[in-house]
Motif scaffolding. Sequence first.
Motif, PDB file in Angstrom:
ATOM      1  N   VAL A  58       0.820  -1.213   0.000  1.00 10.20           N
ATOM      2  CA  VAL A  58       0.000   0.000   0.000  1.00 10.20           C
ATOM      3  C   VAL A  58       0.850   1.258   0.000  1.00 10.20           C
ATOM      4  O   VAL A  58       0.358   2.347  -0.301  1.00 10.20           O
ATOM      5  N   THR A  98       1.434  -8.897   5.266  1.00 11.69           N
ATOM      6  CA  THR A  98       0.397  -7.899   5.011  1.00 11.69           C
ATOM      7  C   THR A  98      -0.955  -8.558   4.790  1.00 11.69           C
ATOM      8  O   THR A  98      -1.995  -8.034   5.223  1.00 11.69           O
ATOM      9  N   ALA A 136      -4.590  -7.842   6.495  1.00 10.50           N
ATOM     10  CA  ALA A 136      -5.792  -7.532   5.715  1.00 10.50           C
ATOM     11  C   ALA A 136      -6.913  -8.519   5.973  1.00 10.50           C
ATOM     12  O   ALA A 136      -8.090  -8.162   5.923  1.00 10.50           O
ATOM     13  N   THR A 189      -9.006  -6.336  10.765  1.00 11.36           N
ATOM     14  CA  THR A 189     -10.166  -5.477  10.533  1.00 11.36           C
ATOM     15  C   THR A 189     -11.472  -6.260  10.636  1.00 11.36           C
ATOM     16  O   THR A 189     -12.479  -5.737  11.113  1.00 11.36           O
ATOM     17  N   SER A 216     -12.466   0.361  10.388  1.00  6.74           N
ATOM     18  CA  SER A 216     -11.476   1.376   9.994  1.00  6.74           C
ATOM     19  C   SER A 216     -12.146   2.736  10.077  1.00  6.74           C
ATOM     20  O   SER A 216     -12.853   3.155   9.160  1.00  6.74           O
ATOM     21  N   PHE A 275     -12.670   0.510   2.947  1.00  6.78           N
ATOM     22  CA  PHE A 275     -11.785  -0.310   2.131  1.00  6.78           C
ATOM     23  C   PHE A 275     -10.937   0.526   1.178  1.00  6.78           C
ATOM     24  O   PHE A 275     -10.250  -0.021   0.316  1.00  6.78           O
ATOM     25  N   HIS A 282      -5.686   1.366  -4.719  1.00  5.32           N
ATOM     26  CA  HIS A 282      -5.383   0.774  -3.414  1.00  5.32           C
ATOM     27  C   HIS A 282      -6.619   0.209  -2.706  1.00  5.32           C
ATOM     28  O   HIS A 282      -6.568  -0.067  -1.508  1.00  5.32           O
ATOM     29  N   HIS A 283      -7.716   0.048  -3.430  1.00  5.62           N
ATOM     30  CA  HIS A 283      -8.898  -0.548  -2.816  1.00  5.62           C
ATOM     31  C   HIS A 283      -8.543  -1.918  -2.246  1.00  5.62           C
ATOM     32  O   HIS A 283      -7.851  -2.714  -2.878  1.00  5.62           O
ATOM     33  N   CYS A 284      -9.010  -2.194  -1.030  1.00  2.00           N
ATOM     34  CA  CYS A 284      -8.602  -3.392  -0.297  1.00  2.00           C
ATOM     35  C   CYS A 284      -8.968  -4.673  -1.042  1.00  2.00           C
ATOM     36  O   CYS A 284     -10.134  -4.898  -1.388  1.00  2.00           O
ATOM     37  N   ALA A 333     -11.725  -6.992   0.657  1.00  2.00           N
ATOM     38  CA  ALA A 333     -13.072  -6.477   0.917  1.00  2.00           C
ATOM     39  C   ALA A 333     -14.144  -7.540   0.698  1.00  2.00           C
ATOM     40  O   ALA A 333     -15.061  -7.700   1.513  1.00  2.00           O
TER      41      ALA A 333
END
Length: 410
Positions: free
Chosen positions: A86, A237, A241, A245, A288, A345, A350-352, A355
Amino acid sequence: MTTPAAPNVPFLDVLDPAFDFDAPEVYAAQAESWYADSPFGLLVLRYEEASDLLRDRRLTHDGRRYLEMHGITRGPIHDWFVPMIVNHDGEVHRRLRGLMNKAFTARRITRLRPFVRERAEELTDGLDDGGTHDFVAEFGIRLPLAVMCRLLGVRPEDYDLFGTWTADLGLIFSLSGGGDVVARLEHAVDGLNDYADHLIDDKLVRPSDDLSSDLVAAYQAGDGQVSREELRNLLVTLVFAAHDTTRHQLANAMVVFARHPGQWALLGRRPELASQAVEEVMRWQPSSTSIYRFAAEDFTYKGLAVEKGTYLTMCVKAAQRDPRAYKNAGRFDITEVRELPSLQFGGGPHHCLGAALARVEVGEALSVLAARLGPPSLMEPPAWPGPLGIQGPETLPLRFGPGLTRPERP
């Protein structure tokens, strides 16, 4: 350089231990201005502006600068966070993101759904006795941990060891909280780096049908797609992810439904509302609560001259209750169709990646729990770790009421 707020812009002291994004002064500030000033930078309070800026290429994560703001210039946290996917843009980000897209497929997530459902049912069995339970310890941590380990190909006997580190990795976005945050985070990064190296070595010898094996195969191909160091970083990472969260989002959902028991009963009667319930929970009480960015260049946005280096915080929780963006924004209602997506997200390149998996986990969990158990009741007020970053109670003692049905487990 930092951009000074205009003289008439509201000020919100988010570093005050008593600060809460649910407070009336937050929404008074939102009504007055799209942004507010704070002790460390600008706070974006409205949905439209937060959504725009999350996708704005003139803003960057700048992981090095973020850590420097909190006094971290070297060590395990620095060596993990600064090279994280990210914190890259351009060609490096496209290369690593392309590799992840090939491994983190919709097909793989669909195949995980039955496992998620089965695990949610097993964990619900332990809550179905009318007693008091710590939902975080008995469900919130265990479900996403089991799913993440299944996804990555971690052996079941390592789940507990793995879980001692994964629960602390999300503290990276709560460094302003002080206390023992840095020590806990360093311990987690060290442990997960070592485990990721072990996992890579194992998958090199014994590949299987899991995401880790797919990533290791790309590394083993030796065509420059990914280095050993990048692979280890990606795996650590992914842990962050796929677990932290989601475990907080599950606990946050219980807090919300404890305060809206009628909505829980409605979900129990109408399981088809599960996907809308997920979106409404994430809107109302996101795990988040904020997402930061730095200005990579000077630019002007909606009359504000933003100087290079300015620190901006997108206040997700406030923005997702913005009445300019949502009808009945100040009401939690799982029957309301919300047209706008959750901000937690991120957005743009860089959208997760996780998600879709997070939505599957929370949706299956809520569907099973609401069908089997009556509304949750909080045995004590939840303790929140702080208003910024990833937020959720560390413990959540609660009791479920009697459900309408108690189906026998096969």
